[in-house]
Design a protein around this motif. Structure first.
Motif, mmCIF file in Angstrom:
data_model
loop_
_atom_site.group_PDB
_atom_site.id
_atom_site.type_symbol
_atom_site.label_atom_id
_atom_site.label_comp_id
_atom_site.label_asym_id
_atom_site.label_seq_id
_atom_site.Cartn_x
_atom_site.Cartn_y
_atom_site.Cartn_z
ATOM 1 N N THR A 198 0.842 -1.185 0.000
ATOM 2 C CA THR A 198 0.000 0.000 0.000
ATOM 3 C C THR A 198 0.880 1.238 0.000
ATOM 4 O O THR A 198 1.750 1.379 0.835
ATOM 5 N N VAL A 199 0.642 2.099 -0.943
ATOM 6 C CA VAL A 199 1.440 3.312 -1.023
ATOM 7 C C VAL A 199 0.522 4.512 -0.940
ATOM 8 O O VAL A 199 -0.337 4.692 -1.792
ATOM 9 N N GLY A 200 0.688 5.289 0.097
ATOM 10 C CA GLY A 200 -0.079 6.518 0.241
ATOM 11 C C GLY A 200 -1.563 6.309 0.050
ATOM 12 O O GLY A 200 -2.227 7.072 -0.643
ATOM 13 N N GLY A 201 -2.103 5.240 0.620
ATOM 14 C CA GLY A 201 -3.533 4.997 0.549
ATOM 15 C C GLY A 201 -3.933 4.238 -0.699
ATOM 16 O O GLY A 201 -5.005 3.656 -0.774
ATOM 17 N N LEU A 202 -3.066 4.212 -1.706
ATOM 18 C CA LEU A 202 -3.368 3.427 -2.902
ATOM 19 C C LEU A 202 -3.040 1.968 -2.607
ATOM 20 O O LEU A 202 -1.948 1.663 -2.140
ATOM 21 N N ASP A 203 -3.997 1.113 -2.902
ATOM 22 C CA ASP A 203 -3.753 -0.281 -2.623
ATOM 23 C C ASP A 203 -3.093 -0.937 -3.816
ATOM 24 O O ASP A 203 -3.725 -1.181 -4.828
ATOM 25 N N SER A 221 4.187 6.069 -12.598
ATOM 26 C CA SER A 221 3.490 6.252 -11.337
ATOM 27 C C SER A 221 2.755 4.990 -10.935
ATOM 28 O O SER A 221 2.428 4.139 -11.760
ATOM 29 N N VAL A 222 2.503 4.879 -9.658
ATOM 30 C CA VAL A 222 1.746 3.761 -9.137
ATOM 31 C C VAL A 222 0.356 3.764 -9.751
ATOM 32 O O VAL A 222 -0.193 2.730 -10.117
ATOM 33 N N ASP A 223 -0.194 4.964 -9.894
ATOM 34 C CA ASP A 223 -1.539 5.077 -10.442
ATOM 35 C C ASP A 223 -1.624 4.527 -11.864
ATOM 36 O O ASP A 223 -2.533 3.780 -12.198
ATOM 37 N N ILE A 377 4.212 20.926 -8.389
ATOM 38 C CA ILE A 377 3.678 20.464 -9.675
ATOM 39 C C ILE A 377 2.895 19.158 -9.482
ATOM 40 O O ILE A 377 1.790 19.002 -9.989
ATOM 41 N N SER A 378 3.459 18.254 -8.700
ATOM 42 C CA SER A 378 2.772 16.978 -8.459
ATOM 43 C C SER A 378 1.432 17.202 -7.764
ATOM 44 O O SER A 378 0.432 16.587 -8.104
ATOM 45 N N ARG A 379 1.417 18.117 -6.821
ATOM 46 C CA ARG A 379 0.194 18.338 -6.050
ATOM 47 C C ARG A 379 -0.857 19.123 -6.808
ATOM 48 O O ARG A 379 -2.039 19.054 -6.485
ATOM 49 N N SER A 380 -0.418 19.883 -7.796
ATOM 50 C CA SER A 380 -1.394 20.732 -8.470
ATOM 51 C C SER A 380 -2.013 20.046 -9.682
ATOM 52 O O SER A 380 -2.770 20.673 -10.428
ATOM 53 N N LYS A 387 -3.172 13.027 -15.326
ATOM 54 C CA LYS A 387 -2.779 11.789 -14.635
ATOM 55 C C LYS A 387 -1.957 12.150 -13.404
ATOM 56 O O LYS A 387 -1.161 13.083 -13.447
ATOM 57 N N PRO A 388 -2.157 11.397 -12.320
ATOM 58 C CA PRO A 388 -1.347 11.659 -11.125
ATOM 59 C C PRO A 388 0.147 11.543 -11.432
ATOM 60 O O PRO A 388 0.552 10.734 -12.261
ATOM 61 N N LEU A 389 0.905 12.390 -10.771
ATOM 62 C CA LEU A 389 2.348 12.399 -10.967
ATOM 63 C C LEU A 389 3.042 12.083 -9.642
ATOM 64 O O LEU A 389 2.837 12.770 -8.646
ATOM 65 N N ASP A 390 3.818 11.012 -9.623
ATOM 66 C CA ASP A 390 4.630 10.715 -8.435
ATOM 67 C C ASP A 390 5.949 11.471 -8.555
ATOM 68 O O ASP A 390 6.461 11.654 -9.651
ATOM 69 N N TYR A 391 6.460 11.888 -7.432
ATOM 70 C CA TYR A 391 7.787 12.499 -7.470
ATOM 71 C C TYR A 391 8.682 11.843 -6.426
ATOM 72 O O TYR A 391 8.205 11.239 -5.456
ATOM 73 N N ALA A 442 9.589 5.349 -1.787
ATOM 74 C CA ALA A 442 10.317 6.490 -2.350
ATOM 75 C C ALA A 442 9.363 7.409 -3.104
ATOM 76 O O ALA A 442 9.735 8.526 -3.464
ATOM 77 N N ARG A 443 8.148 6.925 -3.349
ATOM 78 C CA ARG A 443 7.184 7.752 -4.079
ATOM 79 C C ARG A 443 6.703 8.899 -3.200
ATOM 80 O O ARG A 443 6.381 8.700 -2.026
ATOM 81 N N ASN A 444 6.661 10.065 -3.799
ATOM 82 C CA ASN A 444 6.237 11.277 -3.097
ATOM 83 C C ASN A 444 7.025 11.493 -1.816
ATOM 84 O O ASN A 444 6.461 11.849 -0.787
ATOM 85 N N SER A 445 8.307 11.225 -1.884
ATOM 86 C CA SER A 445 9.073 11.527 -0.677
ATOM 87 C C SER A 445 10.462 12.038 -1.018
ATOM 88 O O SER A 445 10.911 11.997 -2.156
ATOM 89 N N ASP A 621 -1.488 15.082 5.548
ATOM 90 C CA ASP A 621 -1.620 15.311 4.121
ATOM 91 C C ASP A 621 -0.792 16.551 3.827
ATOM 92 O O ASP A 621 -0.079 17.029 4.706
ATOM 93 N N HIS A 622 -0.874 17.068 2.592
ATOM 94 C CA HIS A 622 0.090 18.141 2.341
ATOM 95 C C HIS A 622 -0.323 19.484 2.923
ATOM 96 O O HIS A 622 0.396 20.455 2.811
ATOM 97 N N LYS A 623 -1.476 19.518 3.594
ATOM 98 C CA LYS A 623 -1.832 20.758 4.297
ATOM 99 C C LYS A 623 -1.366 20.717 5.748
ATOM 100 O O LYS A 623 -1.359 21.733 6.434
#
Ligand SMILES: *[C@@H]1O[C@H](CO)[C@@H](O)[C@H](O)[C@H]1NC(C)=O
Length: 654
Positions: A198-203, A221-223, A377-380, A387-391, A442-445, A621-623
């Motif tokens: 599970t990565v960041g809530g994505l199963d 990306s995982v997505d 950029i990934s978050r926006s 498409k979702p972008l992993d960084y 390592a995704r989004n980190s 989350d990012h907020k």
């Protein structure tokens, strides 16, 4: 006159005996009084001021002594001696008086000797008691500590066995269910593109490639991997997805020899990992980088080849652009994972040696802006439209000139910007390969890495996974707690592990509810962790708690460390009310609970049978604004608590 003389004589005798009998008992402060005052008083005009009995008054309050003294003496005279000489004397002949005097003297002497003997016995006993109690006091603290420790251990034992009895069935069935899931996953979905947990809530389904010999790999990306997975599972439709493995590299090899060495090494590693079924396109930042990035799944960009943030934005503007399908072909699929190689120290430009590096031209500041740009950029990305972008941001120091001799591997990986030092070219390339293709955390980190990895040395997948595990959260603390018990075949539970888990749960309950005395600036909710054991994490048993920070009542937003400090200052300076900040506007606050951050404490037994405790950030989350002060309080207390457990284990040898 005679009787008075008799008294003086008698009591004088007592007084001098006193001095002998009561020769200073060693360490008590009373001794000077015993030695000097009775002596002086005994021969003064007032023999009644005999002080001896009172010296055994164990009342701590020696100041009260004066008041009690005459009363005690009265008792001694009246009751114990039993004669009122004065009232008996009139009417007797001088012979009789003499006779009486002698008798009285004898009686008095005898009585008083008796008393003295009693008193001496009493003194000795008290002295003994005192010595004992002093000894007791001396050992009391260590004794208490021992007792406390014992109590604690017994309590834990009791809790553990209660817990085990109460939950055995439930836990057995949970374990079976998990095993069933694993079998299902192994035989079913996900096989195509492998398993990532599970990565960041994505199963991301665990596939057969979970086996250590053939770890699953993933580009892009995982997505997008999931979409591909869904497509190939749910329909036989013939939409041809680009399956070619491609990586786009942006680097100025002319300007930066170090990164050139890393890229060359990486090329070799990728070829090996993908059986040469991979294409690597390298561009300099100033060249004409193709729109859509040649449909590469991953873009690897060396940030120090770029001028600044806007260079990155320009490049990604092109690379991430979807290209129109050329006649007969499918629409292009731009990269969905961007890996940025940046430098150590970008978050520590106030510290040596990074302050020096940053001095001219703000090199590190510019890199920091590039790091922030990729996150933004990934978050926006617009949900549904893009498409979702992993960084992944990877920070290295200087690239070392050699990879070191075999046996010198020193490679380490940490979240954020914590490490200092060089990295060998092979080590750097290996870390990048892992970050691009093998490591979900390592995704989004953001990670940093230093050290050497001699080229002959291979690190197995499980070890790599363990090195990257600290990025999940990220991790704030990891403590080894010794070996677990061996679990016999057919048994499910390791009592040692369960004991540690119960202990940590006990520890965490302190933080629930009232935060007074916990040192936290925010209220906390304590909940069980929802993280189960995970083969990928190398963990066969896992229990834990989450300490979830709650909204502070001062506002709808979480306070940052700076704000906390500011508030503290204001509180201390007593300026109070005027400091209340107005939150912007009066717009209704969204009903959904904000993620205010928190610390998840995990008790784990690894596949190697070792016990450990880890703390990681959660509820983010990012907020979320990181609440560093409260985190620190929790983590340092946890560290102490677990150390106590480990130490107790050493003492009792259990
Ligand atoms: C990474 O973050 C982006 C933007 O928040 C999100 O769309 C994407 O799904 C995340 N990827 C993973 C693997 O969590």
């Amino acid at each position: 006159m005679l009787q008075l003389w008799a008294f003086v004589l008698v009591f004088g005798g007592i007084a001098s005996k006193n001095v002998a009998a009561f020769a200073p008992p060693s360490p008590y402060c009373v001794q000077s009084r015993v030695a000097t005052q009775p002596l002086r008083r005994g021969f003064s005009s007032s023999p009644i001021r005999l002080s001896s009995p009172n010296d055994f008054d164990l009342n701590d309050d020696y100041d009260d002594e004066e008041d009690d003294e005459p009363e005690l003496l009265d008792k001694l005279l009246g009751k114990k001696l039993g004669i009122n000489i004065g009232s008996e004397l009139p009417g007797f002949t001088p012979e009789e008086i003499e006779e009486l005097r002698i008798q009285a003297q004898a009686t008095l002497d005898k009585a008083i000797d008796g008393r003295l003997a009693d008193i001496e016995a009493l003194r000795e006993q008290i002295q003994e008691d005192l010595k004992e109690s002093k000894e007791r006091m001396k050992v009391a603290s260590s004794l208490n500590a021992q007792v406390e420790k014992q109590n604690l251990l017994e309590k834990i034992d009791r809790l553990t066995s209660d817990f085990l009895q109460g939950n055995a069935d439930f836990r057995e069935s949970t374990k079976q269910a998990a095993a069933a899931d694993r079998i299902a996953a192994t035989s079913g979905r996900g096989v195509d593109w492998g398993s990532w947990g599970t990565v960041g809530g994505l199963d991301v389904i665990v596939g057969s490639s979970e086996t250590v010999e053939r770890p699953s790999k993933l580009l892009g990306s995982v997505d997008s991997a999931r979409r591909r997975g869904d497509l190939s599972v749910e329909s036989d439709d013939t939409v041809s997805m680009p399956t070619e493995n491609r990586i786009l590299v942006v680097s100025d090899g002319q300007r930066d020899k170090g990164s050139k060495r890393v890229i060359d090494e990486l090329g070799r590693l990728l070829d090996k990992a993908f059986d040469s079924d991979i294409t690597i396109d390298t561009y300099s930042p100033t060249s004409n980088i193709p729109m859509g990035g040649n449909n590469a799944q991953t873009a690897l960009i060396f940030a120090y080849s770029l001028n600044d943030r806007s260079s990155l934005e320009n490049i990604l503007g092109r690379v991430l652009k979807r290209t129109a399908p050329v006649a007969g072909g499918a629409a292009g699929v731009p990269p969905s994972h961007v890996v940025i190689v940046s430098s150590l120290g970008t978050e520590r430009t106030n510290k040596m040696p990074y302050s020096m590096q940053n001095m001219f031209g703000g090199k590190l500041d510019k890199l920091r802006e590039i790091e922030q740009a990729i996150v933004a950029i990934s978050r926006s990305r617009i949900d549904g439209k893009q498409k979702p972008l992993d960084y992944t941001i990877v920070k290295f120091g200087e690239v070392a000139s050699s990879d070191g001799e075999s046996g010198t591997e020193t490679i380490s990986i940490q979240p954020g910007d914590q490490l200092d030092g060089e990295i060998g070219p092979n080590a750097a390339a290996q870390v990048l390969l892992q970050a691009m293709a093998f490591q979900p955390y390592a995704r989004n980190s953001t990670l940093c890495s230093t050290g050497l990895l001699p080229s002959g040395v291979t690190i197995d997948a499980a070890t790599w996974n363990d090195k990257f595990l600290c990025l999940s959260g990220p991790e704030l603390l990891r403590i080894e707690a010794g070996r677990g018990n061996e679990v016999d075949d057919g048994k499910v539970l390791d009592p040692k592990f369960e004991q540690l888990a119960q202990y940590v749960k006990e520890w965490s309950s302190v933080y629930e509810g009232d935060r007074k005395g916990t040192g936290l600036t925010t209220p906390v909710l304590v909940r069980n962790s929802r993280k189960g054991p995970s083969q990928f994490d190398g963990v066969i048993a896992r229990e834990g708690v989450r300490l979830l920070f709650q909204t502070t009542n001062t506002g709808d937003r979480y306070k940052s460390a700076t704000e906390e400090k500011q508030d503290e200052k204001e509180r201390n300076s007593g300026s109070g009310g005027s400091a209340v900040k107005k939150t912007s506007g009066s717009a209704p606050v969204s009903v959904k609970a904000r993620k205010e951050g928190g610390v998840e404490v995990l008790v784990e037994k690894t596949v190697d049978g070792e016990l450990r405790v880890r703390a990681r950030r959660c509820n983010m989350d990012h907020k979320t604004i990181v609440k560093e002060m409260s985190e620190e309080v929790i983590v340092s207390n946890l560290k102490k608590a677990v150390k106590a457990w480990v130490d107790a284990r050493g003492v009792t040898g259990f």
